[in-house]
Design an enzyme around this catalytic site. Structure first.
Site, mmCIF file in Angstrom:
data_model
loop_
_atom_site.group_PDB
_atom_site.id
_atom_site.type_symbol
_atom_site.label_atom_id
_atom_site.label_comp_id
_atom_site.label_asym_id
_atom_site.label_seq_id
_atom_site.Cartn_x
_atom_site.Cartn_y
_atom_site.Cartn_z
ATOM 1 C CB ALA A 121 -0.938 0.005 1.207
ATOM 2 C CD GLU A 122 4.696 4.271 3.646
ATOM 3 O OE1 GLU A 122 5.365 5.304 3.753
ATOM 4 O OE2 GLU A 122 4.238 3.643 4.611
ATOM 5 C CB THR A 123 5.264 0.253 -2.542
ATOM 6 O OG1 THR A 123 6.162 -0.193 -1.521
ATOM 7 C CG2 THR A 123 5.971 0.283 -3.874
ATOM 8 C CB SER B 210 5.178 6.281 -1.739
ATOM 9 O OG SER B 210 4.864 6.236 -0.376
#
Length: 154
Positions: A77-79, A82
């Site tokens: 999710a963060e990848t 971002s």
């Protein structure tokens, strides 16, 4: 694509959210030699208002009970959030960095691939908020994340 109604109630399509056009190959360059590469994440699709990446559910992403580790969901999710956030910005002026992530794990997955799709909820001058849905190969919703990004001057 974003849609709005004008004063004559006609539907108008708005432009893409991206600062400039980019390709899957461009997004892939950012993963080489990082945790993203180690976990086997690959970018798969770009739309006018979303970015999708996939990640294998295997020995790198499982927890001891044989199901996908919640941290692996957060990493995906963060990848994807971002990378998407940064493609909305002029890299000569700004960069986005993660400040907060909240993930709700809804269903277990034991094998195959999971797909994270990031869409913006807010694209501001100092913050961005992204929602990331992670689905399995069958399309089942595995988790939902909300990612808050700080927009910094370069």
């Amino acid at each position: 694509m974003f849609w709005i109604l004008n004063s004559e109630s006609c539907i108008l399509a708005l432009m893409s959210i991206w600062h400039k056009k980019f390709t899957i190959e461009d997004a892939e360059k950012s993963r080489k030699g990082t945790m993203v590469d180690h976990l086997g994440m690959e970018f798969t699709e770009i739309g006018d208002d979303f970015l999708t990446a996939k990640m294998p559910v295997d020995y790198r992403t499982l927890q001891p009970y044989g199901i996908m580790h919640g941290g692996a969901s957060c990493a995906l999710a963060e990848t994807v959030g971002s990378i998407a956030a940064n493609y909305c910005l002029d890299p000569k002026k700004n960069r986005a960095v993660g400040v907060e992530i909240n993930t709700s794990h809804l269903k277990m997955v034991r094998s195959g691939y999971v797909y994270g799709t990031a869409k913006p909820l807010h694209l501001g001058r100092s913050t961005q908020v992204w929602e990331i849905h992670i689905n399995d190969d069958a399309g089942n919703l595995i988790s939902v994340s909300r990612l808050r990004m700080a927009v910094l001057d370069v």
